[in-house]
Design a protein around this motif. Structure first.
Motif, PDB file in Angstrom:
ATOM      1  N   GLU A   7      32.914 -23.779  38.178  1.00 58.17           N
ATOM      2  CA  GLU A   7      32.353 -25.103  38.450  1.00 58.17           C
ATOM      3  C   GLU A   7      33.377 -26.205  38.187  1.00 58.17           C
ATOM      4  OE1 GLU A   7      28.006 -27.154  38.270  1.00 58.17           O
ATOM      5  OE2 GLU A   7      28.426 -25.465  36.950  1.00 58.17           O
ATOM      6  N   ARG A   8      34.204 -26.016  37.170  1.00 58.71           N
ATOM      7  CA  ARG A   8      35.221 -27.020  36.862  1.00 58.71           C
ATOM      8  C   ARG A   8      36.305 -27.052  37.947  1.00 58.71           C
ATOM      9  NH1 ARG A   8      36.478 -25.339  32.080  1.00 58.71           N
ATOM     10  NH2 ARG A   8      38.358 -24.225  32.611  1.00 58.71           N
ATOM     11  N   ARG A   9      36.742 -25.878  38.423  1.00 62.29           N
ATOM     12  CA  ARG A   9      37.827 -25.822  39.406  1.00 62.29           C
ATOM     13  C   ARG A   9      37.373 -26.094  40.838  1.00 62.29           C
ATOM     14  NH1 ARG A   9      41.390 -20.472  37.781  1.00 62.29           N
ATOM     15  NH2 ARG A   9      41.663 -21.003  35.588  1.00 62.29           N
ATOM     16  N   TYR A  10      36.169 -25.636  41.189  1.00 63.19           N
ATOM     17  CA  TYR A  10      35.725 -25.691  42.585  1.00 63.19           C
ATOM     18  C   TYR A  10      34.559 -26.642  42.818  1.00 63.19           C
ATOM     19  CZ  TYR A  10      38.715 -21.618  42.924  1.00 63.19           C
ATOM     20  OH  TYR A  10      39.790 -20.777  42.873  1.00 63.19           O
ATOM     21  N   GLY A  11      34.058 -27.254  41.749  1.00 61.50           N
ATOM     22  CA  GLY A  11      32.944 -28.177  41.889  1.00 61.50           C
ATOM     23  C   GLY A  11      31.599 -27.470  41.836  1.00 61.50           C
ATOM     24  N   ALA A  12      30.549 -28.255  41.883  1.00 59.24           N
ATOM     25  CA  ALA A  12      29.197 -27.702  41.836  1.00 59.24           C
ATOM     26  C   ALA A  12      28.887 -27.003  43.159  1.00 59.24           C
ATOM     27  CB  ALA A  12      28.193 -28.807  41.571  1.00 59.24           C
ATOM     28  N   PRO A  13      28.212 -25.868  43.117  1.00 56.07           N
ATOM     29  CA  PRO A  13      27.846 -25.185  44.363  1.00 56.07           C
ATOM     30  C   PRO A  13      26.761 -25.949  45.110  1.00 56.07           C
ATOM     31  CG  PRO A  13      26.843 -24.079  42.503  1.00 56.07           C
ATOM     32  CD  PRO A  13      27.734 -25.156  41.935  1.00 56.07           C
ATOM     33  N   LEU A  14      26.648 -25.676  46.390  1.00 52.32           N
ATOM     34  CA  LEU A  14      25.570 -26.263  47.187  1.00 52.32           C
ATOM     35  C   LEU A  14      24.223 -25.687  46.768  1.00 52.32           C
ATOM     36  CD1 LEU A  14      27.175 -26.070  50.750  1.00 52.32           C
ATOM     37  CD2 LEU A  14      27.046 -28.057  49.235  1.00 52.32           C
ATOM     38  N   ASP A  15      24.253 -24.413  46.361  1.00 50.18           N
ATOM     39  CA  ASP A  15      23.018 -23.723  46.030  1.00 50.18           C
ATOM     40  C   ASP A  15      23.294 -22.632  45.003  1.00 50.18           C
ATOM     41  OD1 ASP A  15      20.310 -23.119  46.249  1.00 50.18           O
ATOM     42  OD2 ASP A  15      20.545 -21.931  48.074  1.00 50.18           O
ATOM     43  N   LYS A  16      22.447 -22.549  43.990  1.00 55.21           N
ATOM     44  CA  LYS A  16      22.486 -21.455  43.027  1.00 55.21           C
ATOM     45  C   LYS A  16      21.276 -20.583  43.328  1.00 55.21           C
ATOM     46  CE  LYS A  16      24.895 -23.958  39.362  1.00 55.21           C
ATOM     47  NZ  LYS A  16      24.900 -24.373  37.958  1.00 55.21           N
ATOM     48  N   LEU A  17      21.532 -19.424  43.903  1.00 50.39           N
ATOM     49  CA  LEU A  17      20.458 -18.537  44.332  1.00 50.39           C
ATOM     50  C   LEU A  17      19.811 -17.842  43.138  1.00 50.39           C
ATOM     51  CD1 LEU A  17      22.438 -17.155  47.353  1.00 50.39           C
ATOM     52  CD2 LEU A  17      20.514 -18.717  47.455  1.00 50.39           C
ATOM     53  N   PRO A  18      18.556 -17.390  43.283  1.00 58.42           N
ATOM     54  CA  PRO A  18      17.874 -16.719  42.175  1.00 58.42           C
ATOM     55  C   PRO A  18      18.633 -15.478  41.709  1.00 58.42           C
ATOM     56  CG  PRO A  18      16.328 -17.184  43.957  1.00 58.42           C
ATOM     57  CD  PRO A  18      17.701 -17.511  44.462  1.00 58.42           C
ATOM     58  N   THR A  19      18.577 -15.213  40.409  1.00 59.09           N
ATOM     59  CA  THR A  19      19.237 -14.048  39.819  1.00 59.09           C
ATOM     60  C   THR A  19      18.583 -12.771  40.322  1.00 59.09           C
ATOM     61  OG1 THR A  19      19.780 -15.309  37.853  1.00 59.09           O
ATOM     62  CG2 THR A  19      19.826 -12.926  37.633  1.00 59.09           C
ATOM     63  N   ALA A  20      19.417 -11.792  40.636  1.00 63.08           N
ATOM     64  CA  ALA A  20      18.920 -10.471  41.039  1.00 63.08           C
ATOM     65  C   ALA A  20      19.274  -9.473  39.948  1.00 63.08           C
ATOM     66  CB  ALA A  20      19.556 -10.049  42.354  1.00 63.08           C
ATOM     67  N   GLY A  21      18.441  -8.457  39.778  1.00 61.78           N
ATOM     68  CA  GLY A  21      18.712  -7.416  38.784  1.00 61.78           C
ATOM     69  C   GLY A  21      18.483  -7.913  37.379  1.00 61.78           C
ATOM     70  N   GLY A  22      19.086  -7.228  36.428  1.00 62.67           N
ATOM     71  CA  GLY A  22      18.976  -7.611  35.036  1.00 62.67           C
ATOM     72  C   GLY A  22      17.764  -7.040  34.335  1.00 62.67           C
ATOM     73  N   GLY A  23      16.970  -6.246  35.048  1.00 55.59           N
ATOM     74  CA  GLY A  23      15.757  -5.692  34.464  1.00 55.59           C
ATOM     75  C   GLY A  23      15.997  -4.504  33.553  1.00 55.59           C
ATOM     76  N   GLN A  24      17.161  -3.880  33.679  1.00 57.20           N
ATOM     77  CA  GLN A  24      17.482  -2.700  32.875  1.00 57.20           C
ATOM     78  C   GLN A  24      18.929  -2.800  32.414  1.00 57.20           C
ATOM     79  OE1 GLN A  24      16.612   0.822  35.113  1.00 57.20           O
ATOM     80  NE2 GLN A  24      14.547   0.184  35.626  1.00 57.20           N
ATOM     81  N   PRO A  25      19.256  -2.108  31.309  1.00 60.03           N
ATOM     82  CA  PRO A  25      20.632  -2.199  30.790  1.00 60.03           C
ATOM     83  C   PRO A  25      21.711  -1.825  31.803  1.00 60.03           C
ATOM     84  CG  PRO A  25      19.204  -1.103  29.210  1.00 60.03           C
ATOM     85  CD  PRO A  25      18.395  -1.299  30.461  1.00 60.03           C
ATOM     86  N   ARG A  26      21.433  -0.881  32.691  1.00 63.63           N
ATOM     87  CA  ARG A  26      22.442  -0.464  33.670  1.00 63.63           C
ATOM     88  C   ARG A  26      22.390  -1.299  34.948  1.00 63.63           C
ATOM     89  NH1 ARG A  26      24.191   5.563  33.624  1.00 63.63           N
ATOM     90  NH2 ARG A  26      24.977   5.546  31.511  1.00 63.63           N
TER      91      ARG A  26
END
Length: 101
Positions: free
Chosen positions: A52-71
């Motif tokens: 974000e510092r080098r390239y600026g704020a994105p146009l869109d931050k999409l919803p997080t995918a995954g992360g439901g399990q350790p793997r």
């Protein structure tokens, strides 16, 4: 019909199918890869804050995918005007140029 004539027919059919669609797809893929190499895209390992510092704020931050399990770590995607940055947790894993319009 014997095996020899079946193989001959299959070979004749395979040779008569035009290779143009596959060659065209390969050409588009190579163009996209070359465009990515020639661009200053965020490199693997940068943190979200560094991007974000080098390239600026994105146009869109999409919803997080995954992360439901350790793997299955959370994968975040930030869309910029002509590329998308993929993060695993808070680190860049890949940046991809958008397809040419």
């Amino acid at each position: 019909m014997n095996l020899k004539s079946i193989v001959g027919t299959a070979l004749l059919l395979a040779l008569s199918i035009p290779a143009l669609p596959a060659a065209h797809a390969e050409s588009l893929l190579l163009q996209n890869v070359e465009r990515e190499r020639s661009r200053d895209l965020p490199q693997r390992g940068l943190s979200m804050a560094e991007v974000e510092r080098r390239y600026g704020a994105p146009l869109d931050k999409l919803p997080t995918a995954g992360g439901g399990q350790p793997r299955q770590p959370p994968i975040n995607r930030w869309r910029y005007a002509d590329y998308t940055v993929y993060f695993e947790r808070d680190r860049v894993i890949h940046a991809v140029a958008s397809p040419a319009s």
